[in-house]
Design an enzyme around this catalytic site. Structure first.
Site, PDB file in Angstrom:
ATOM      1  N   ASP A   1      16.400  -8.072 -95.078  1.00 53.38           N
ATOM      2  CA  ASP A   1      17.109  -7.678 -93.869  1.00 53.38           C
ATOM      3  C   ASP A   1      18.151  -8.737 -93.527  1.00 53.38           C
ATOM      4  O   ASP A   1      18.656  -9.425 -94.425  1.00 53.38           O
ATOM      5  CB  ASP A   1      16.110  -7.476 -92.725  1.00 53.38           C
ATOM      6  CG  ASP A   1      16.501  -6.342 -91.796  1.00 53.38           C
ATOM      7  OD1 ASP A   1      17.483  -6.511 -91.049  1.00 53.38           O
ATOM      8  OD2 ASP A   1      15.841  -5.293 -91.814  1.00 53.38           O
TER       9      ASP A   1
ATOM     10  N   HIS B   1      18.591  -7.643 -86.257  1.00 47.33           N
ATOM     11  CA  HIS B   1      17.859  -6.581 -86.956  1.00 47.33           C
ATOM     12  C   HIS B   1      16.580  -7.075 -87.630  1.00 47.33           C
ATOM     13  O   HIS B   1      15.507  -6.492 -87.464  1.00 47.33           O
ATOM     14  CB  HIS B   1      18.787  -5.943 -87.981  1.00 47.33           C
ATOM     15  CG  HIS B   1      18.414  -4.558 -88.377  1.00 47.33           C
ATOM     16  ND1 HIS B   1      17.654  -4.281 -89.489  1.00 47.33           N
ATOM     17  CD2 HIS B   1      18.699  -3.354 -87.819  1.00 47.33           C
ATOM     18  CE1 HIS B   1      17.492  -2.976 -89.612  1.00 47.33           C
ATOM     19  NE2 HIS B   1      18.121  -2.382 -88.604  1.00 47.33           N
TER      20      HIS B   1
ATOM     21  N   ASN C   1      19.426   7.420 -90.014  1.00 48.43           N
ATOM     22  CA  ASN C   1      19.517   8.106 -88.733  1.00 48.43           C
ATOM     23  C   ASN C   1      20.773   8.963 -88.657  1.00 48.43           C
ATOM     24  O   ASN C   1      21.855   8.525 -89.048  1.00 48.43           O
ATOM     25  CB  ASN C   1      19.540   7.087 -87.593  1.00 48.43           C
ATOM     26  CG  ASN C   1      18.475   6.023 -87.762  1.00 48.43           C
ATOM     27  OD1 ASN C   1      17.312   6.324 -87.984  1.00 48.43           O
ATOM     28  ND2 ASN C   1      18.876   4.764 -87.695  1.00 48.43           N
TER      29      ASN C   1
ATOM     30  N   SER D   1      14.727   2.271 -88.886  1.00 48.17           N
ATOM     31  CA  SER D   1      14.576   0.846 -89.167  1.00 48.17           C
ATOM     32  C   SER D   1      13.283   0.329 -88.564  1.00 48.17           C
ATOM     33  O   SER D   1      12.681  -0.615 -89.081  1.00 48.17           O
ATOM     34  CB  SER D   1      15.747   0.059 -88.572  1.00 48.17           C
ATOM     35  OG  SER D   1      16.894   0.179 -89.358  1.00 48.17           O
TER      36      SER D   1
END
Length: 457
Positions: free
Chosen positions: A67, A105, A222, A287
Site C-alpha cells: 500500500d 491509505h 469501487n 479498500s
C-alpha cells in the site's frame, strides 16, 4: 506492452488505490473519544469476527500490506509492524513512510486488519509526576480483525508521478516477491486498476506467491472511483477478490464493483481506521473490505498453520452466506463473509483453489507469447540472500503425434466419401435409364407433413 498501454494502466491505477475514499473530514480523536471509535466497528459482530476470536486471533501469522506505507507509531499499531520495505524508490527503507497520492491509505488498511487498540494514558496525580505510559493494545481505538497478527509494510507510490522513478509494472511484482521472501502467509492488496488486464511483468510474481503457498487478497474496486468492472490485480486467477456491502448487507452501489473473479463480499461503507500521526477517520470502499477478509485468512492460518492457501480460500468462500442470485454471482461471489463459520465449520478438503490458478492461466494464455521472466528477488531489510527459488513458468505440452496425422486423415476421409457419392450416382443413372418414371418420382420425393386429415377435439 506499448507506452500508450502502460500510460493507460498507470492512469487506471491512479484512479483506484482501490478507491478507499474518506467520508468527511480527517479527524484526530482525543483520548476521551477513543472508545467511540471502537464502538462503531459494527463489522466485528455482523461478520462473525468476535465469535471467531474464540478460536483464533491471528497469532504467529505475518500479513504483508502492499500500500502507501504504514505509520507504525500509530497508538493502535504499536508492536504490530515487524518489518517492511519500500519498492517505489521514494519511501523509507522500512516501509513506514506514508507516500503516494493517498498517504493515509496504508495506515487505514493496517489498523482495520491488525490494529490492537490502546489504553488511554491516565492523568498523573501531581504536576511533577509523569503520566503513565500506555501498554501496547487496550480497550480504546481501533481493533483489527486479526489483532495478534503481525504486519509487513510494503510501501508503493501510486496515483501520482513517482519521484522514485519506478513504474507500477515494477513496483507490484517487486512488492509481491519481497512479501513472499520475508515470510508473509497472507498478502493484502487494497489497490488496483480500472482495467481487467495486467502487465505480463506481473505473471511471475503472482505465480511465485502461488507456488510458495501464500494467500493473496485484493479489493474489487469501487464504481464511484470508476471501477464498473473488477480491475487487476483482482482479476488474476487464484487471488481472493473482495466485493463491498452497504450498511444493510447488500451489494454497495458506490463502494463496490462487479465481475466473475469476485470470491466473497464484506462491509465497505461507514468503515473506520487510523490515520498517520495518531488520528482516526471514517471511510468507505473495498479498500477496507479487503483487510477484513485478509484478517480472517490470518485467523485461519494461525489456527491451522499447515493448511494450504487453496484450502484457506476454499474455507472462506464455502462458508460464506449465499446472497444475490443463487450460487456464485458477479456481485457477491460465493456470498457474504461469515468469519465464525470459516473458523468453526467442517469444510471439505480441496486440492484446488476455487478461484483458479495463475499457473494454469499462464499455460493457456501465454502460449507462444511468454518468455520466462527473470525478476531478481528484492533484497530483504537484513540484506540476507533470499532462500526461495525462482518461479518456474508452466510450459504448454508438446502436441501428441496423433495430431500430426489429422490432416492426412481428413483428406482420406473426404476422398472416401467422394468415391461413395460417385458410385451411388452411377447406380442411380443406370436405374433411371432402365425405368424413366423413377426419375420423376424421385424428384417429387419429400417429407410428408400429414397423412390423415386433422380431427377436431
Amino acid at each position: 506492452m506499448t507506452l500508450r498501454r502502460h500510460r493507460l494502466l498507470s492512469a487506471a491505477l491512479a484512479t483506484m488505490l482501490a478507491g478507499g475514499a474518506l467520508a468527511g473530514a480527517l479527524l484526530t480523536a482525543p483520548a476521551a473519544m477513543a472508545d467511540a471509535w471502537r464502538d462503531k466497528e459494527y463489522w466485528l459482530k455482523e461478520s462473525g469476527i468476535t465469535n471467531a476470536w474464540q478460536v483464533s486471533k491471528g497469532a504467529g501469522v505475518k500479513v504483508a500490506i502492499i500500500d502507501s506505507g504504514i505509520d507504525g507509531n500509530h497508538p493502535d499499531l504499536k508492536g504490530v509492524v515487524v518489518g517492511g520495505t519500500d519498492v517505489s524508490g521514494a519511501g523509507a527503507p522500512n516501509g513506514q513512510k506514508s507516500i503516494g497520492a493517498k498517504t493515509e491509505h496504508g495506515t487505514l488498511v493496517a489498523t482495520m486488519l491488525a490494529g490492537r487498540g490502546h489504553t488511554t494514558p491516565t492523568a498523573s496525580p501531581s504536576p511533577s509526576a509523569s503520566p503513565t505510559v500506555p501498554p501496547a493494545g487496550g480497550p480504546d481505538g481501533i481493533i483489527g480483525v486479526a489483532p495478534e497478527a503481525e504486519i509487513l509494510a510494503v510501501s508503493t507510490w501510486l496515483g501520482s508521478p513517482n519521484p522514485g522513478g519506478k513504474t507500477d509494472q515494477e513496483q507490484i511484482p517487486d512488492a509481491v516477491r519481497w512479501a513472499v521472501d520475508n515470510g508473509a502467509k497472507v498478502i493484502n492488496i487494497s489497490l488496483g486498476s480500472t482495467s481487467p488486464v495486467w502487465p505480463q511483468s506481473w505473471d511471475a510474481a503472482f505465480l511465485y506467491a502461488e507456488q510458495k503457498d501464500v494467500v493473496i487478497v485484493a479489493a474489487a474496486g469501487n464504481r464511484v472511483g470508476g471501477n464498473v468492472q473488477v480491475g487487476a490485480p483482482a482479476t488474476i486467477p487464484g487471488v481472493l477478490t473482495v466485493a463491498g456491502l452497504d450498511g444493510d448487507g447488500r451489494a454497495s452501489v458506490d463502494s463496490s464493483s462487479q465481475g466473475i473473479s469476485i470470491g466473497v463480499a464484506a462491509p465497505a461503507e461507514d468503515l473506520l481506521g487510523g490515520l498517520p500521526g495518531g488520528g482516526y477517520a471514517q471511510w468507505a470502499g473495498t479498500s477496507g473490505s479487503a483487510p477484513i477478509v485478509s484478517g480472517v485468512a490470518a485467523l485461519i492460518r494461525s489456527k491451522w498453520p499447515d493448511m494450504s492457501a487453496k484450502q484457506v480460500i476454499n474455507r472462506i468462500v464455502s462458508t460464506a452466506k449465499d446472497a444475490g442470485a443463487p450460487g456464485k454471482d458477479p456481485l457477491y461471489g460465493y456470498g457474504v463473509l461469515n468469519a465464525e463459520a470459516a473458523l468453526k465449520d467442517e469444510v471439505e478438503t480441496t486440492s484446488t483453489n476455487p478461484l483458479g490458478s495463475i499457473a494454469d492461466w499462464i499455460r493457456v494464455h501465454r502460449r507462444g507469447d511468454f518468455s520466462t521472466p527473470s525478476e531478481a528477488p528484492v533484497a530483504s531489510p537484513t540484506s540476507a540472500a533470499p532462500t526461495l527459488a525462482d518461479p518456474t513458468v508452466p510450459v504448454a505440452a508438446t502436441p501428441a503425434h496423433v495430431d500430426d496425422a489429422l490432416p492426412a486423415a481428413v483428406v482420406l476421409g473426404f476422398g472416401g466419401i467422394f468415391a461413395v457419392i460417385v458410385v451411388g450416382a452411377f447406380i442411380q443413372l443406370r436405374r433411371v435409364a432402365k425405368n424413366p418414371s423413377t426419375a420423376g418420382e424421385e424428384a417429387e420425393t419429400g417429407t410428408l407433413e400429414a397423412v390423415d386429415p386433422p380431427t377436431r377435439k
